[in-house]
Design a protein around this motif. Structure first.
Motif, short mmCIF file in Angstrom:
data_model
loop_
_atom_site.label_atom_id
_atom_site.label_comp_id
_atom_site.label_asym_id
_atom_site.label_seq_id
_atom_site.Cartn_x
_atom_site.Cartn_y
_atom_site.Cartn_z
N GLU A 120 3.63 56.33 51.58
CA GLU A 120 4.56 55.82 52.59
C GLU A 120 3.90 54.85 53.57
O GLU A 120 4.59 54.07 54.22
CB GLU A 120 5.19 57.00 53.34
CG GLU A 120 6.09 57.82 52.44
CD GLU A 120 6.62 59.09 53.10
OE1 GLU A 120 6.55 59.18 54.34
OE2 GLU A 120 7.10 59.96 52.37
N LEU A 121 2.58 54.87 53.66
CA LEU A 121 1.87 53.97 54.56
C LEU A 121 1.52 52.62 53.93
O LEU A 121 1.16 51.69 54.63
CB LEU A 121 0.57 54.62 55.03
CG LEU A 121 0.70 55.88 55.87
CD1 LEU A 121 -0.67 56.46 56.16
CD2 LEU A 121 1.44 55.58 57.17
N LEU A 122 1.60 52.55 52.62
CA LEU A 122 1.20 51.33 51.92
C LEU A 122 2.22 50.22 52.13
O LEU A 122 3.42 50.47 52.27
CB LEU A 122 1.01 51.61 50.43
CG LEU A 122 -0.12 52.57 50.08
CD1 LEU A 122 -0.14 52.80 48.57
CD2 LEU A 122 -1.45 52.07 50.58
N PRO A 123 1.75 48.98 52.12
CA PRO A 123 2.67 47.85 52.29
C PRO A 123 3.61 47.71 51.09
O PRO A 123 3.26 48.04 49.97
CB PRO A 123 1.75 46.63 52.41
CG PRO A 123 0.44 47.06 51.86
CD PRO A 123 0.36 48.54 51.99
N VAL A 124 4.79 47.23 51.38
CA VAL A 124 5.80 46.96 50.34
C VAL A 124 5.45 45.64 49.67
O VAL A 124 5.04 44.70 50.37
CB VAL A 124 7.20 46.92 50.98
CG1 VAL A 124 8.25 46.55 49.96
CG2 VAL A 124 7.52 48.26 51.65
N PRO A 125 5.50 45.50 48.39
CA PRO A 125 5.94 46.49 47.41
C PRO A 125 4.83 47.52 47.16
O PRO A 125 3.67 47.16 46.95
CB PRO A 125 6.22 45.67 46.16
CG PRO A 125 5.31 44.49 46.26
CD PRO A 125 5.16 44.23 47.74
N ARG A 126 5.21 48.77 47.19
CA ARG A 126 4.26 49.86 46.97
C ARG A 126 3.99 50.00 45.47
O ARG A 126 4.86 49.74 44.66
CB ARG A 126 4.84 51.16 47.51
CG ARG A 126 4.97 51.16 49.01
CD ARG A 126 5.50 52.49 49.51
NE ARG A 126 5.54 52.48 50.95
CZ ARG A 126 6.64 52.28 51.67
NH1 ARG A 126 7.79 52.09 51.07
NH2 ARG A 126 6.58 52.29 52.98
N GLY A 169 -4.56 64.15 53.39
CA GLY A 169 -3.14 64.26 53.06
C GLY A 169 -2.90 64.24 51.57
O GLY A 169 -3.82 64.23 50.77
N CYS A 170 -1.63 64.25 51.24
CA CYS A 170 -1.19 64.20 49.85
C CYS A 170 -0.90 62.75 49.46
O CYS A 170 -0.70 61.89 50.32
CB CYS A 170 0.06 65.04 49.67
SG CYS A 170 -0.21 66.77 50.08
N ILE A 171 -0.85 62.51 48.18
CA ILE A 171 -0.60 61.15 47.68
C ILE A 171 0.72 60.61 48.23
O ILE A 171 0.80 59.46 48.66
CB ILE A 171 -0.63 61.13 46.14
CG1 ILE A 171 -2.07 61.42 45.67
CG2 ILE A 171 -0.13 59.79 45.60
CD1 ILE A 171 -2.21 61.61 44.17
N LYS A 172 1.74 61.44 48.26
CA LYS A 172 3.06 61.01 48.73
C LYS A 172 3.00 60.52 50.18
O LYS A 172 3.65 59.54 50.54
CB LYS A 172 4.05 62.16 48.61
CG LYS A 172 5.38 61.77 48.10
CD LYS A 172 6.24 63.00 47.89
CE LYS A 172 7.30 62.66 46.89
NZ LYS A 172 8.16 63.76 46.57
N GLY A 202 -5.01 55.15 54.67
CA GLY A 202 -4.03 56.22 54.87
C GLY A 202 -4.69 57.57 55.07
O GLY A 202 -4.31 58.33 55.97
N PHE A 203 -5.66 57.89 54.25
CA PHE A 203 -6.36 59.17 54.40
C PHE A 203 -7.14 59.21 55.71
O PHE A 203 -7.18 60.25 56.37
CB PHE A 203 -7.27 59.43 53.19
CG PHE A 203 -6.52 59.73 51.93
CD1 PHE A 203 -5.79 60.90 51.79
CD2 PHE A 203 -6.51 58.82 50.88
CE1 PHE A 203 -5.08 61.18 50.63
CE2 PHE A 203 -5.80 59.09 49.71
CZ PHE A 203 -5.09 60.27 49.59
N TRP A 204 -7.76 58.08 56.08
CA TRP A 204 -8.48 58.05 57.36
C TRP A 204 -7.52 58.23 58.53
O TRP A 204 -7.82 58.92 59.50
CB TRP A 204 -9.27 56.76 57.51
CG TRP A 204 -10.51 56.70 56.69
CD1 TRP A 204 -11.38 57.73 56.43
CD2 TRP A 204 -11.06 55.57 56.03
NE1 TRP A 204 -12.42 57.29 55.64
CE2 TRP A 204 -12.25 55.97 55.38
CE3 TRP A 204 -10.65 54.23 55.91
CZ2 TRP A 204 -13.04 55.09 54.64
CZ3 TRP A 204 -11.44 53.36 55.18
CH2 TRP A 204 -12.63 53.79 54.55
N LYS A 205 -6.35 57.61 58.44
CA LYS A 205 -5.38 57.68 59.54
C LYS A 205 -4.96 59.12 59.81
O LYS A 205 -4.87 59.54 60.96
CB LYS A 205 -4.15 56.83 59.22
CG LYS A 205 -3.12 56.84 60.32
CD LYS A 205 -1.97 55.91 60.03
CE LYS A 205 -1.00 55.94 61.20
NZ LYS A 205 -0.01 54.91 61.12
#
Length: 122
Positions: free
Chosen positions: A28-34, A21-24, A14-17
């Protein structure tokens, strides 16, 4: 740098993408279930402690920026994998992939062609 756990790698993607960025935002990019926010926050703090992220306070939140690129991480850890499991030989790695049918003869030929065309440009 030490190898990352699966959850740490997911966060770093997520940070590389976004280039940071912020944790929030990463959540949102992490797979469900987050994972719970607090779990991701701990993971991010571990990444900062390990030297993969740096942070800057913005108001009442933090913005995290990667200290290493995804390419640098892949290069480091692929090298370690090849050293540990294939006697330091990338040729052995490719042979293994071919024997396990993880790469086809056509794909191997494509790689050879791509390598040859890059050599011509240099």
């Amino acid at each position: 740098m030490e190898r990352l756990s699966l959850s740490e790698e997911e966060a770093m993607r997520g940070f590389w993408k976004f280039g940071g960025g912020c944790i929030k935002e990463v959540m949102e990019l992490l797979p469900v279930p987050r994972p719970p926010y607090t779990t991701l926050a701990s993971t991010v703090r571990n990444l900062e402690r390990k030297g993969y992220l740096s942070s800057r306070k913005l108001g009442n939140t933090y913005r995290f920026v990667p200290s290493i690129t995804a390419e640098e991480y892949r290069r480091q850890h692929l090298g370690a994998l090849v050293t540990d499991y294939f006697r330091g030989s990338y040729k052995e790695l490719v042979l293994f992939l071919a024997q396990e049918q993880k790469i086809s003869p056509d794909e191997l030929q494509d790689i050879i062609d791509m390598t040859d065309s890059r050599r011509l440009r240099l």
